[in-house]
Design a protein around this motif. Sequence first.
Motif, PDB file in Angstrom:
ATOM      1  N   GLN A 137       0.855  -1.195   0.000  1.00 15.54           N
ATOM      2  CA  GLN A 137       0.000   0.000   0.000  1.00 15.54           C
ATOM      3  C   GLN A 137       0.887   1.240   0.000  1.00 15.54           C
ATOM      4  N   MET A 145      -4.877   4.793   7.003  1.00 13.57           N
ATOM      5  CA  MET A 145      -5.532   3.634   7.612  1.00 13.57           C
ATOM      6  C   MET A 145      -5.828   3.865   9.100  1.00 13.57           C
ATOM      7  N   ALA A 146      -4.897   4.533   9.771  1.00 10.14           N
ATOM      8  CA  ALA A 146      -5.078   4.789  11.206  1.00 10.14           C
ATOM      9  C   ALA A 146      -6.309   5.650  11.459  1.00 10.14           C
ATOM     10  N   MET A 147      -6.585   6.550  10.519  1.00  8.12           N
ATOM     11  CA  MET A 147      -7.742   7.446  10.697  1.00  8.12           C
ATOM     12  C   MET A 147      -9.021   6.799  10.185  1.00  8.12           C
ATOM     13  N   GLU A 148      -8.856   5.950   9.192  1.00  8.08           N
ATOM     14  CA  GLU A 148     -10.053   5.296   8.626  1.00  8.08           C
ATOM     15  C   GLU A 148     -10.744   4.420   9.665  1.00  8.08           C
ATOM     16  N   VAL A 149      -9.975   3.784  10.519  1.00  4.65           N
ATOM     17  CA  VAL A 149     -10.601   2.909  11.519  1.00  4.65           C
ATOM     18  C   VAL A 149     -11.434   3.708  12.531  1.00  4.65           C
ATOM     19  N   TYR A 151     -13.300   6.141  11.399  1.00  2.00           N
ATOM     20  CA  TYR A 151     -14.335   6.668  10.501  1.00  2.00           C
ATOM     21  C   TYR A 151     -14.229   8.194  10.340  1.00  2.00           C
ATOM     22  N   ALA A 152     -12.982   8.682  10.303  1.00  2.00           N
ATOM     23  CA  ALA A 152     -12.792  10.128  10.082  1.00  2.00           C
ATOM     24  C   ALA A 152     -13.193  10.464   8.642  1.00  2.00           C
ATOM     25  N   ILE A 157      -8.889  13.329   6.697  1.00  2.00           N
ATOM     26  CA  ILE A 157      -7.784  12.371   6.535  1.00  2.00           C
ATOM     27  C   ILE A 157      -6.737  12.958   5.586  1.00  2.00           C
ATOM     28  N   ARG A 193       1.956   7.599  10.887  1.00  2.00           N
ATOM     29  CA  ARG A 193       0.731   6.835  11.120  1.00  2.00           C
ATOM     30  C   ARG A 193       0.358   6.851  12.611  1.00  2.00           C
TER      31      ARG A 193
ATOM     32  N   TYR B   6     -17.524   3.191   4.583  1.00  2.00           N
ATOM     33  CA  TYR B   6     -16.273   2.475   4.852  1.00  2.00           C
ATOM     34  C   TYR B   6     -16.463   0.975   4.675  1.00  2.00           C
ATOM     35  N   LEU B 210      -4.179  -0.841  15.062  1.00  2.00           N
ATOM     36  CA  LEU B 210      -4.603   0.564  14.974  1.00  2.00           C
ATOM     37  C   LEU B 210      -5.937   0.807  15.673  1.00  2.00           C
TER      38      LEU B 210
END
Lengths: 275, 295
Positions: A137, A145-149, A151-152, A157, A193, B6, B210
Amino acid sequence: MLYFINNYCNIMYYSSLAAIRRAFPPSDKKGFHMPRDASTEKPLVELVNVTKIYPPDVVAAEDVSLRIYKGEILFLTGTSGAGKTTLIKLICCLETPTRGLIEVAGRNLSRISSAGVQRMRQKIGVAYQDFRLLDKQTVLQNIAMAMEVTYASPKLIRFRVEELLELLNLSDKRDKLAGELSRGEQQRVALARAAANGPSLLLADEPTGNLDPVATELVINLFRYLNERNGTTIVVATHDESIYADTEYRVMSLSKGQLSAHPSRAPHQIELFEA
Amino acid sequence: MRFLAYILRQTGKNLRQTWGTQIMTLLTVTLSVLIFAFFFLIYTNMIRASERLGNDVRLIVYLDQEVPEQMRPEFEKKIRDFAPVEKIVFVSRTEAFAKLSAQLGKEKDVLNDLGPDFLPPSIEVYPLKTLNDLTKISQFSDFLLTLPHAAKVQSGSDWLRRFGYFTNLLRVVVLLSAGLLIISMTFIISYTLRLTVLSRQGELEVLRLLGATSAYIRLPLLLEGMLQGLLGSSLGLAALYSLYQWIANRFSGPGFLKLFDITFFPPEITAGILLTSIVLCTAGSLFSIRRFIRI
Protein backbone atom coordinates in the motif's frame (compact mmCIF):
# COMPACT_ATOMS: atom_id res chain seq x y z
CA MET A 1 -24.68 17.07 12.60
CA LEU A 2 -22.34 17.04 15.60
CA TYR A 3 -19.99 14.88 13.59
CA PHE A 4 -19.78 17.43 10.80
CA ILE A 5 -19.28 20.25 13.29
CA ASN A 6 -16.54 18.22 14.93
CA ASN A 7 -14.79 17.59 11.61
CA TYR A 8 -15.13 21.23 10.62
CA CYS A 9 -13.65 22.32 13.94
CA ASN A 10 -10.83 19.82 13.50
CA ILE A 11 -9.98 21.22 10.07
CA MET A 12 -10.11 24.77 11.37
CA TYR A 13 -8.00 23.77 14.34
CA TYR A 14 -5.35 22.13 12.22
CA SER A 15 -5.35 25.00 9.74
CA SER A 16 -4.70 27.33 12.63
CA LEU A 17 -1.97 25.11 13.96
CA ALA A 18 -0.27 25.08 10.58
CA ALA A 19 -0.43 28.87 10.47
CA ILE A 20 0.91 29.14 14.00
CA ARG A 21 3.68 26.74 13.16
CA ARG A 22 4.68 28.84 10.18
CA ALA A 23 4.60 32.01 12.26
CA PHE A 24 6.36 30.52 15.27
CA PRO A 25 8.67 27.73 14.18
CA PRO A 26 9.53 25.32 16.97
CA SER A 27 12.69 26.28 18.80
CA ASP A 28 15.67 24.03 18.41
CA LYS A 29 16.16 24.10 22.12
CA LYS A 30 15.66 20.66 23.52
CA GLY A 31 14.21 22.13 26.67
CA PHE A 32 11.09 20.62 28.05
CA HIS A 33 8.29 20.60 30.52
CA MET A 34 9.27 19.92 34.03
CA PRO A 35 7.89 16.80 35.62
CA ARG A 36 4.52 17.18 37.34
CA ASP A 37 3.82 17.19 41.00
CA ALA A 38 3.48 13.47 41.59
CA SER A 39 1.54 13.87 44.81
CA THR A 40 -1.47 15.68 43.28
CA GLU A 41 -1.74 14.90 39.57
CA LYS A 42 -3.38 11.73 38.29
CA PRO A 43 -1.09 9.93 35.87
CA LEU A 44 -2.20 9.08 32.33
CA VAL A 45 -0.31 5.79 32.53
CA GLU A 46 0.48 3.97 35.72
CA LEU A 47 2.37 0.73 36.15
CA VAL A 48 2.41 -0.80 39.62
CA ASN A 49 4.84 -3.63 40.36
CA VAL A 50 4.54 -4.96 36.84
CA THR A 51 6.40 -8.14 36.02
CA LYS A 52 6.47 -9.81 32.63
CA ILE A 53 8.00 -13.24 32.26
CA TYR A 54 8.09 -14.95 28.85
CA PRO A 55 8.08 -18.73 28.91
CA PRO A 56 10.03 -20.53 30.07
CA ASP A 57 11.70 -18.02 32.40
CA VAL A 58 12.79 -14.92 30.48
CA VAL A 59 12.19 -11.92 32.69
CA ALA A 60 11.47 -8.93 30.42
CA ALA A 61 10.19 -6.62 33.15
CA GLU A 62 10.54 -7.08 36.87
CA ASP A 63 8.54 -5.26 39.49
CA VAL A 64 8.32 -2.13 37.36
CA SER A 65 6.45 0.83 38.83
CA LEU A 66 6.09 3.94 36.72
CA ARG A 67 3.80 6.94 36.39
CA ILE A 68 3.56 8.88 33.16
CA TYR A 69 1.68 12.18 33.33
CA LYS A 70 -0.45 13.86 30.75
CA GLY A 71 1.57 16.06 28.42
CA GLU A 72 4.84 14.52 29.51
CA ILE A 73 7.62 13.27 27.28
CA LEU A 74 9.45 10.29 28.73
CA PHE A 75 12.51 8.56 27.38
CA LEU A 76 12.93 4.88 28.20
CA THR A 77 16.50 3.95 27.58
CA GLY A 78 18.44 0.76 27.78
CA THR A 79 20.41 -1.69 25.75
CA SER A 80 18.84 -4.20 23.41
CA GLY A 81 16.87 -6.78 25.34
CA ALA A 82 16.52 -4.51 28.37
CA GLY A 83 12.73 -4.70 28.19
CA LYS A 84 11.84 -1.38 26.51
CA THR A 85 9.70 -2.94 23.79
CA THR A 86 7.97 -5.17 26.33
CA LEU A 87 7.03 -2.14 28.39
CA ILE A 88 5.62 -0.39 25.30
CA LYS A 89 3.65 -3.53 24.39
CA LEU A 90 2.29 -3.81 27.92
CA ILE A 91 1.03 -0.23 27.82
CA CYS A 92 -0.76 -0.70 24.50
CA CYS A 93 -2.24 -4.07 25.47
CA LEU A 94 -0.22 -6.14 23.05
CA GLU A 95 1.08 -8.10 26.01
CA THR A 96 -0.45 -8.87 29.37
CA PRO A 97 1.63 -8.64 32.51
CA THR A 98 2.46 -11.78 34.44
CA ARG A 99 1.94 -9.80 37.63
CA GLY A 100 1.07 -6.26 38.57
CA LEU A 101 -1.34 -3.54 37.56
CA ILE A 102 -1.38 -1.28 34.51
CA GLU A 103 -3.79 1.63 34.20
CA VAL A 104 -4.17 3.87 31.19
CA ALA A 105 -6.37 6.95 31.58
CA GLY A 106 -7.65 5.45 34.82
CA ARG A 107 -8.67 2.13 33.27
CA ASN A 108 -7.26 -1.10 34.54
CA LEU A 109 -6.03 -2.91 31.44
CA SER A 110 -6.58 -6.35 32.94
CA ARG A 111 -10.30 -5.64 33.16
CA ILE A 112 -10.81 -3.94 29.86
CA SER A 113 -12.95 -5.69 27.22
CA SER A 114 -11.63 -6.45 23.73
CA ALA A 115 -13.86 -3.66 22.36
CA GLY A 116 -12.43 -1.39 25.03
CA VAL A 117 -8.89 -2.30 23.95
CA GLN A 118 -9.73 -1.42 20.35
CA ARG A 119 -11.23 1.92 21.40
CA MET A 120 -8.16 2.63 23.50
CA ARG A 121 -5.81 1.78 20.64
CA GLN A 122 -7.53 4.39 18.52
CA LYS A 123 -6.37 6.97 21.06
CA ILE A 124 -2.86 5.61 21.45
CA GLY A 125 -0.46 6.03 18.57
CA VAL A 126 2.24 3.38 18.44
CA ALA A 127 5.28 3.48 16.18
CA TYR A 128 6.59 -0.06 16.24
CA GLN A 129 10.22 -0.97 16.04
CA ASP A 130 9.47 -3.17 13.02
CA PHE A 131 7.16 -0.45 11.57
CA ARG A 132 4.26 -2.84 10.79
CA LEU A 133 3.57 -1.12 7.47
CA LEU A 134 1.74 -2.68 4.55
CA ASP A 135 4.35 -2.94 1.83
CA LYS A 136 1.84 -3.14 -1.00
CA GLN A 137 0.00 0.00 0.00
CA THR A 138 1.10 3.55 -0.60
CA VAL A 139 2.51 5.85 2.04
CA LEU A 140 -0.75 7.79 1.98
CA GLN A 141 -2.84 4.65 2.42
CA ASN A 142 -0.67 3.42 5.26
CA ILE A 143 -1.04 6.64 7.20
CA ALA A 144 -4.71 7.11 6.34
CA MET A 145 -5.53 3.63 7.61
CA ALA A 146 -5.08 4.79 11.21
CA MET A 147 -7.74 7.45 10.70
CA GLU A 148 -10.05 5.30 8.63
CA VAL A 149 -10.60 2.91 11.52
CA THR A 150 -12.03 5.85 13.46
CA TYR A 151 -14.34 6.67 10.50
CA ALA A 152 -12.79 10.13 10.08
CA SER A 153 -13.97 12.11 7.08
CA PRO A 154 -11.92 11.68 3.88
CA LYS A 155 -11.34 15.45 3.83
CA LEU A 156 -9.86 15.46 7.31
CA ILE A 157 -7.78 12.37 6.53
CA ARG A 158 -6.28 14.04 3.45
CA PHE A 159 -5.55 17.20 5.41
CA ARG A 160 -3.81 15.47 8.29
CA VAL A 161 -1.84 13.07 6.12
CA GLU A 162 -0.53 15.91 3.98
CA GLU A 163 0.42 17.84 7.09
CA LEU A 164 2.31 14.92 8.61
CA LEU A 165 4.06 14.15 5.33
CA GLU A 166 5.19 17.74 5.18
CA LEU A 167 6.40 17.69 8.77
CA LEU A 168 8.43 14.55 8.15
CA ASN A 169 9.67 15.64 4.74
CA LEU A 170 7.89 12.81 2.96
CA SER A 171 5.53 14.80 0.72
CA ASP A 172 7.21 13.53 -2.45
CA LYS A 173 6.74 9.92 -1.31
CA ARG A 174 3.01 10.02 -0.68
CA ASP A 175 2.08 7.79 -3.62
CA LYS A 176 5.02 5.42 -3.35
CA LEU A 177 4.49 1.92 -2.08
CA ALA A 178 5.73 1.51 1.47
CA GLY A 179 7.78 -1.50 0.41
CA GLU A 180 9.75 0.66 -2.00
CA LEU A 181 10.93 3.09 0.67
CA SER A 182 14.22 3.04 2.51
CA ARG A 183 14.23 1.89 6.14
CA GLY A 184 14.57 5.46 7.33
CA GLU A 185 11.59 6.57 5.27
CA GLN A 186 9.53 3.62 6.45
CA GLN A 187 10.34 4.56 10.01
CA ARG A 188 9.04 8.07 9.44
CA VAL A 189 5.88 6.72 7.79
CA ALA A 190 5.32 4.53 10.85
CA LEU A 191 5.67 7.62 13.04
CA ALA A 192 3.30 9.61 10.85
CA ARG A 193 0.73 6.84 11.12
CA ALA A 194 1.12 6.76 14.90
CA ALA A 195 0.54 10.52 15.04
CA ALA A 196 -2.29 10.63 12.48
CA ASN A 197 -5.20 10.48 14.89
CA GLY A 198 -3.77 13.20 17.14
CA PRO A 199 -3.39 10.60 19.91
CA SER A 200 -3.39 11.53 23.56
CA LEU A 201 -0.54 9.05 24.08
CA LEU A 202 2.17 8.25 21.56
CA LEU A 203 4.47 5.30 22.10
CA ALA A 204 7.54 5.24 19.87
CA ASP A 205 9.81 2.23 19.89
CA GLU A 206 13.29 3.09 18.64
CA PRO A 207 11.92 5.88 16.42
CA THR A 208 15.34 7.03 15.23
CA GLY A 209 17.02 3.65 14.86
CA ASN A 210 17.39 3.97 11.09
CA LEU A 211 17.55 7.73 10.72
CA ASP A 212 20.33 10.11 9.83
CA PRO A 213 20.82 13.24 11.98
CA VAL A 214 18.61 15.40 9.74
CA ALA A 215 15.72 12.92 9.81
CA THR A 216 16.24 12.43 13.54
CA GLU A 217 15.81 16.18 13.99
CA LEU A 218 12.56 16.03 12.01
CA VAL A 219 11.26 13.30 14.30
CA ILE A 220 12.24 15.20 17.42
CA ASN A 221 10.49 18.28 16.02
CA LEU A 222 7.37 16.19 15.35
CA PHE A 223 7.37 14.98 18.95
CA ARG A 224 7.83 18.51 20.22
CA TYR A 225 5.09 19.76 17.90
CA LEU A 226 2.61 17.12 19.01
CA ASN A 227 3.50 17.64 22.64
CA GLU A 228 3.43 21.42 22.67
CA ARG A 229 0.46 21.95 20.38
CA ASN A 230 -1.74 18.95 21.17
CA GLY A 231 -0.52 18.10 24.65
CA THR A 232 0.27 14.58 23.49
CA THR A 233 2.01 12.42 26.06
CA ILE A 234 4.97 10.76 24.42
CA VAL A 235 6.98 7.74 25.49
CA VAL A 236 10.11 7.14 23.49
CA ALA A 237 11.92 3.85 23.90
CA THR A 238 15.44 4.33 22.57
CA HIS A 239 19.05 3.45 22.93
CA ASP A 240 20.06 6.47 20.84
CA GLU A 241 21.68 8.72 23.44
CA SER A 242 21.86 11.67 21.08
CA ILE A 243 18.14 12.30 21.28
CA TYR A 244 17.93 12.51 25.06
CA ALA A 245 21.44 13.67 25.98
CA ASP A 246 20.52 17.34 26.48
CA THR A 247 16.89 16.90 27.31
CA GLU A 248 15.14 18.12 30.40
CA TYR A 249 12.44 15.53 29.98
CA ARG A 250 12.38 12.56 32.23
CA VAL A 251 14.71 9.79 31.20
CA MET A 252 14.31 6.34 32.74
CA SER A 253 16.68 3.49 32.28
CA LEU A 254 15.80 -0.15 31.88
CA SER A 255 18.28 -2.86 32.55
CA LYS A 256 17.44 -6.55 32.63
CA GLY A 257 13.80 -5.68 33.08
CA GLN A 258 14.39 -3.35 36.01
CA LEU A 259 13.54 0.33 35.83
CA SER A 260 15.54 3.11 37.40
CA ALA A 261 16.13 6.81 36.85
CA HIS A 262 18.84 7.41 34.30
CA PRO A 263 22.19 7.98 36.03
CA SER A 264 22.70 11.27 34.18
CA ARG A 265 19.40 12.72 35.44
CA ALA A 266 19.00 15.42 38.04
CA PRO A 267 18.32 14.29 41.61
CA HIS A 268 14.72 15.62 41.53
CA GLN A 269 13.86 13.12 38.81
CA ILE A 270 15.19 10.29 40.92
CA GLU A 271 13.04 11.59 43.78
CA LEU A 272 10.01 11.67 41.52
CA PHE A 273 10.66 8.14 40.41
CA GLU A 274 11.00 7.01 44.01
CA ALA A 275 7.80 8.81 44.92
CA MET B 1 -23.52 6.98 6.75
CA ARG B 2 -19.74 7.24 6.76
CA PHE B 3 -19.56 3.94 8.62
CA LEU B 4 -21.60 2.33 5.83
CA ALA B 5 -19.39 3.92 3.18
CA TYR B 6 -16.27 2.47 4.85
CA ILE B 7 -17.85 -0.96 5.13
CA LEU B 8 -18.91 -0.94 1.47
CA ARG B 9 -15.51 0.28 0.32
CA GLN B 10 -13.78 -2.40 2.36
CA THR B 11 -16.12 -5.05 0.91
CA GLY B 12 -15.30 -3.87 -2.61
CA LYS B 13 -11.62 -4.05 -1.76
CA ASN B 14 -11.97 -7.63 -0.52
CA LEU B 15 -13.82 -8.66 -3.67
CA ARG B 16 -11.19 -7.06 -5.90
CA GLN B 17 -8.30 -8.68 -4.05
CA THR B 18 -9.67 -12.21 -4.43
CA TRP B 19 -11.77 -11.80 -7.58
CA GLY B 20 -10.77 -15.15 -9.12
CA THR B 21 -11.94 -17.10 -6.08
CA GLN B 22 -15.00 -14.90 -5.81
CA ILE B 23 -16.10 -15.75 -9.35
CA MET B 24 -15.62 -19.47 -8.73
CA THR B 25 -17.65 -19.18 -5.55
CA LEU B 26 -20.36 -17.24 -7.33
CA LEU B 27 -20.57 -19.94 -10.00
CA THR B 28 -20.78 -22.67 -7.38
CA VAL B 29 -23.56 -20.86 -5.54
CA THR B 30 -25.36 -20.22 -8.82
CA LEU B 31 -25.11 -23.86 -9.84
CA SER B 32 -26.25 -25.11 -6.43
CA VAL B 33 -29.30 -22.83 -6.51
CA LEU B 34 -30.03 -23.82 -10.09
CA ILE B 35 -29.91 -27.57 -9.32
CA PHE B 36 -32.05 -27.22 -6.21
CA ALA B 37 -34.55 -24.82 -7.78
CA PHE B 38 -34.83 -27.00 -10.91
CA PHE B 39 -35.86 -30.09 -8.95
CA PHE B 40 -38.00 -28.04 -6.62
CA LEU B 41 -39.81 -26.51 -9.59
CA ILE B 42 -40.50 -29.96 -11.06
CA TYR B 43 -41.61 -31.21 -7.66
CA THR B 44 -44.05 -28.35 -7.05
CA ASN B 45 -45.49 -28.78 -10.53
CA MET B 46 -45.87 -32.54 -10.00
CA ILE B 47 -47.64 -31.93 -6.70
CA ARG B 48 -49.99 -29.52 -8.42
CA ALA B 49 -50.63 -32.02 -11.23
CA SER B 50 -51.21 -34.77 -8.70
CA GLU B 51 -53.78 -32.62 -6.92
CA ARG B 52 -55.50 -31.94 -10.20
CA LEU B 53 -55.58 -35.64 -11.08
CA GLY B 54 -56.90 -36.43 -7.61
CA ASN B 55 -59.75 -33.99 -8.16
CA ASP B 56 -60.73 -35.79 -11.37
CA VAL B 57 -60.96 -39.25 -9.82
CA ARG B 58 -63.82 -41.31 -11.23
CA LEU B 59 -64.52 -44.99 -10.59
CA ILE B 60 -66.23 -47.01 -13.30
CA VAL B 61 -67.90 -50.27 -12.33
CA TYR B 62 -68.42 -52.47 -15.40
CA LEU B 63 -71.39 -54.80 -15.00
CA ASP B 64 -72.38 -58.18 -16.46
CA GLN B 65 -75.89 -56.94 -16.97
CA GLU B 66 -77.79 -53.71 -16.70
CA VAL B 67 -79.23 -52.66 -13.35
CA PRO B 68 -83.02 -52.46 -13.58
CA GLU B 69 -84.52 -49.05 -12.86
CA GLN B 70 -86.17 -50.18 -9.61
CA MET B 71 -82.87 -51.57 -8.26
CA ARG B 72 -80.88 -48.40 -8.81
CA PRO B 73 -81.85 -46.64 -5.53
CA GLU B 74 -80.67 -49.68 -3.62
CA PHE B 75 -77.32 -49.65 -5.44
CA GLU B 76 -76.97 -45.95 -4.78
CA LYS B 77 -77.70 -46.43 -1.07
CA LYS B 78 -75.09 -49.17 -0.77
CA ILE B 79 -72.48 -47.03 -2.46
CA ARG B 80 -73.27 -43.87 -0.50
CA ASP B 81 -73.22 -45.82 2.77
CA PHE B 82 -69.64 -46.87 2.08
CA ALA B 83 -68.15 -43.51 1.03
CA PRO B 84 -69.24 -39.94 0.44
CA VAL B 85 -70.11 -39.62 -3.22
CA GLU B 86 -70.79 -36.56 -5.32
CA LYS B 87 -72.86 -38.31 -7.95
CA ILE B 88 -73.63 -41.75 -9.38
CA VAL B 89 -74.47 -42.25 -13.03
CA PHE B 90 -75.91 -45.50 -14.40
CA VAL B 91 -74.86 -46.04 -18.01
CA SER B 92 -76.79 -48.54 -20.11
CA ARG B 93 -75.29 -50.41 -23.08
CA THR B 94 -76.97 -48.07 -25.57
CA GLU B 95 -75.91 -44.95 -23.65
CA ALA B 96 -72.34 -46.24 -23.61
CA PHE B 97 -72.53 -46.85 -27.34
CA ALA B 98 -73.92 -43.37 -27.99
CA LYS B 99 -71.20 -41.83 -25.84
CA LEU B 100 -68.45 -43.66 -27.70
CA SER B 101 -70.02 -42.77 -30.99
CA ALA B 102 -70.06 -39.08 -30.01
CA GLN B 103 -66.43 -39.26 -28.89
CA LEU B 104 -65.36 -40.77 -32.21
CA GLY B 105 -67.10 -38.00 -34.13
CA LYS B 106 -66.40 -38.38 -37.83
CA GLU B 107 -64.77 -41.75 -37.23
CA LYS B 108 -67.97 -43.25 -35.81
CA ASP B 109 -68.33 -45.32 -38.97
CA VAL B 110 -65.98 -47.88 -37.45
CA LEU B 111 -68.86 -48.80 -35.13
CA ASN B 112 -71.20 -49.63 -37.99
CA ASP B 113 -70.42 -53.33 -37.98
CA LEU B 114 -70.79 -53.55 -34.22
CA GLY B 115 -74.17 -53.73 -32.62
CA PRO B 116 -75.25 -51.11 -30.05
CA ASP B 117 -75.02 -53.81 -27.35
CA PHE B 118 -71.34 -54.62 -27.62
CA LEU B 119 -70.31 -52.29 -24.76
CA PRO B 120 -70.97 -53.39 -21.17
CA PRO B 121 -73.30 -51.41 -18.92
CA SER B 122 -71.59 -49.51 -16.12
CA ILE B 123 -71.97 -47.34 -13.06
CA GLU B 124 -69.85 -44.16 -12.95
CA VAL B 125 -69.10 -43.16 -9.36
CA TYR B 126 -67.77 -39.66 -8.70
CA PRO B 127 -66.43 -39.52 -5.11
CA LEU B 128 -66.23 -36.27 -3.17
CA LYS B 129 -62.94 -34.31 -3.37
CA THR B 130 -62.25 -35.36 0.22
CA LEU B 131 -61.60 -38.86 -1.01
CA ASN B 132 -58.10 -38.14 -2.26
CA ASP B 133 -56.15 -40.82 -0.43
CA LEU B 134 -54.95 -43.64 -2.68
CA THR B 135 -55.57 -46.30 -0.02
CA LYS B 136 -59.16 -45.14 0.46
CA ILE B 137 -59.75 -45.09 -3.28
CA SER B 138 -58.38 -48.61 -3.49
CA GLN B 139 -60.66 -49.77 -0.63
CA PHE B 140 -63.60 -48.10 -2.31
CA SER B 141 -62.68 -49.82 -5.55
CA ASP B 142 -62.57 -53.20 -3.77
CA PHE B 143 -65.99 -52.54 -2.27
CA LEU B 144 -67.51 -51.63 -5.62
CA LEU B 145 -66.30 -54.95 -6.98
CA THR B 146 -68.53 -56.71 -4.43
CA LEU B 147 -71.68 -55.11 -5.87
CA PRO B 148 -74.05 -57.51 -7.63
CA HIS B 149 -73.15 -58.09 -11.31
CA ALA B 150 -69.91 -56.11 -10.98
CA ALA B 151 -67.32 -57.55 -13.39
CA LYS B 152 -64.50 -55.03 -13.17
CA VAL B 153 -63.72 -51.69 -11.51
CA GLN B 154 -61.57 -49.13 -13.23
CA SER B 155 -60.35 -46.48 -10.79
CA GLY B 156 -57.01 -45.32 -12.23
CA SER B 157 -55.59 -45.85 -8.75
CA ASP B 158 -52.69 -47.90 -10.11
CA TRP B 159 -51.65 -45.02 -12.31
CA LEU B 160 -52.15 -42.61 -9.45
CA ARG B 161 -50.08 -44.87 -7.21
CA ARG B 162 -47.22 -44.89 -9.71
CA PHE B 163 -47.50 -41.13 -9.99
CA GLY B 164 -47.35 -40.95 -6.21
CA TYR B 165 -44.18 -43.07 -6.14
CA PHE B 166 -42.59 -40.77 -8.68
CA THR B 167 -43.56 -37.72 -6.64
CA ASN B 168 -42.04 -39.32 -3.54
CA LEU B 169 -38.84 -40.04 -5.45
CA LEU B 170 -38.77 -36.45 -6.60
CA ARG B 171 -39.23 -35.34 -3.00
CA VAL B 172 -36.08 -37.29 -2.07
CA VAL B 173 -34.18 -35.67 -4.96
CA VAL B 174 -35.36 -32.23 -3.82
CA LEU B 175 -34.24 -32.96 -0.28
CA LEU B 176 -30.87 -34.19 -1.52
CA SER B 177 -30.37 -31.14 -3.70
CA ALA B 178 -31.39 -28.96 -0.74
CA GLY B 179 -28.69 -30.72 1.28
CA LEU B 180 -26.24 -30.08 -1.54
CA LEU B 181 -27.30 -26.45 -1.56
CA ILE B 182 -26.73 -26.07 2.18
CA ILE B 183 -23.37 -27.84 2.15
CA SER B 184 -22.01 -26.13 -0.95
CA MET B 185 -23.11 -22.68 0.11
CA THR B 186 -21.91 -22.75 3.70
CA PHE B 187 -18.65 -24.58 3.00
CA ILE B 188 -17.71 -22.82 -0.21
CA ILE B 189 -18.43 -19.40 1.21
CA SER B 190 -16.60 -20.30 4.38
CA TYR B 191 -13.63 -21.51 2.34
CA THR B 192 -13.60 -18.41 0.13
CA LEU B 193 -13.67 -16.15 3.15
CA ARG B 194 -10.87 -18.13 4.67
CA LEU B 195 -8.81 -17.34 1.58
CA THR B 196 -9.80 -13.68 1.84
CA VAL B 197 -8.78 -13.61 5.49
CA LEU B 198 -5.47 -15.35 4.74
CA SER B 199 -4.68 -13.01 1.85
CA ARG B 200 -5.35 -10.03 4.11
CA GLN B 201 -3.78 -11.46 7.26
CA GLY B 202 -1.12 -8.75 7.41
CA GLU B 203 -3.61 -5.97 6.84
CA LEU B 204 -6.03 -7.33 9.43
CA GLU B 205 -3.20 -7.56 11.94
CA VAL B 206 -2.28 -3.91 11.34
CA LEU B 207 -5.94 -2.89 11.54
CA ARG B 208 -6.18 -4.58 14.93
CA LEU B 209 -3.09 -2.72 16.13
CA LEU B 210 -4.60 0.56 14.97
CA GLY B 211 -7.77 -0.07 16.94
CA ALA B 212 -10.15 -1.18 14.22
CA THR B 213 -13.35 -2.36 15.83
CA SER B 214 -14.84 -5.77 15.39
CA ALA B 215 -17.52 -4.28 13.13
CA TYR B 216 -14.93 -2.56 10.94
CA ILE B 217 -13.11 -5.84 10.31
CA ARG B 218 -15.98 -8.34 10.34
CA LEU B 219 -18.86 -6.54 8.65
CA PRO B 220 -17.21 -6.31 5.20
CA LEU B 221 -16.55 -10.06 5.30
CA LEU B 222 -20.11 -10.74 6.39
CA LEU B 223 -21.39 -8.48 3.63
CA GLU B 224 -19.20 -10.37 1.17
CA GLY B 225 -21.03 -13.60 2.08
CA MET B 226 -24.42 -11.91 1.83
CA LEU B 227 -23.56 -10.50 -1.59
CA GLN B 228 -22.42 -13.91 -2.81
CA GLY B 229 -25.72 -15.37 -1.61
CA LEU B 230 -27.80 -12.67 -3.24
CA LEU B 231 -25.92 -12.63 -6.55
CA GLY B 232 -25.50 -16.40 -6.76
CA SER B 233 -29.15 -17.17 -6.07
CA SER B 234 -30.34 -14.38 -8.39
CA LEU B 235 -28.21 -15.76 -11.21
CA GLY B 236 -29.35 -19.32 -10.47
CA LEU B 237 -33.02 -18.34 -10.48
CA ALA B 238 -32.56 -16.22 -13.60
CA ALA B 239 -30.99 -19.22 -15.36
CA LEU B 240 -33.87 -21.43 -14.26
CA TYR B 241 -36.41 -18.86 -15.44
CA SER B 242 -34.72 -18.77 -18.86
CA LEU B 243 -34.87 -22.56 -18.97
CA TYR B 244 -38.52 -22.48 -17.95
CA GLN B 245 -39.33 -19.94 -20.67
CA TRP B 246 -37.51 -22.04 -23.24
CA ILE B 247 -39.44 -25.17 -22.25
CA ALA B 248 -42.74 -23.31 -22.09
CA ASN B 249 -42.22 -21.87 -25.57
CA ARG B 250 -41.02 -25.13 -27.13
CA PHE B 251 -43.50 -27.51 -25.56
CA SER B 252 -46.63 -25.41 -25.16
CA GLY B 253 -49.89 -26.73 -26.63
CA PRO B 254 -51.77 -30.04 -26.24
CA GLY B 255 -49.98 -33.16 -25.09
CA PHE B 256 -48.21 -34.49 -22.04
CA LEU B 257 -46.95 -31.12 -20.86
CA LYS B 258 -50.44 -29.68 -21.16
CA LEU B 259 -51.42 -32.09 -18.41
CA PHE B 260 -48.80 -30.63 -16.10
CA ASP B 261 -49.33 -27.01 -17.11
CA ILE B 262 -45.86 -25.97 -15.86
CA THR B 263 -45.79 -22.76 -13.90
CA PHE B 264 -42.83 -20.88 -12.41
CA PHE B 265 -42.42 -20.24 -8.68
CA PRO B 266 -44.77 -17.67 -7.22
CA PRO B 267 -43.00 -14.51 -5.93
CA GLU B 268 -43.04 -15.70 -2.30
CA ILE B 269 -41.18 -18.94 -3.16
CA THR B 270 -38.67 -16.99 -5.28
CA ALA B 271 -38.13 -14.57 -2.40
CA GLY B 272 -37.81 -17.54 -0.03
CA ILE B 273 -35.06 -19.13 -2.14
CA LEU B 274 -33.21 -15.80 -2.35
CA LEU B 275 -33.51 -15.25 1.39
CA THR B 276 -32.44 -18.80 2.23
CA SER B 277 -29.38 -18.47 -0.01
CA ILE B 278 -28.44 -15.19 1.62
CA VAL B 279 -28.88 -16.66 5.09
CA LEU B 280 -26.81 -19.75 4.21
CA CYS B 281 -23.99 -17.71 2.69
CA THR B 282 -24.00 -15.33 5.63
CA ALA B 283 -23.84 -18.32 7.97
CA GLY B 284 -20.82 -19.58 6.01
CA SER B 285 -19.17 -16.17 6.38
CA LEU B 286 -19.97 -16.05 10.06
CA PHE B 287 -18.47 -19.49 10.59
CA SER B 288 -15.25 -18.44 8.88
CA ILE B 289 -15.08 -15.10 10.65
CA ARG B 290 -15.57 -16.67 14.07
CA ARG B 291 -13.00 -19.31 13.35
CA PHE B 292 -10.24 -17.35 11.68
CA ILE B 293 -10.50 -13.82 13.01
CA ARG B 294 -9.58 -13.07 16.57
CA ILE B 295 -9.99 -9.49 17.71
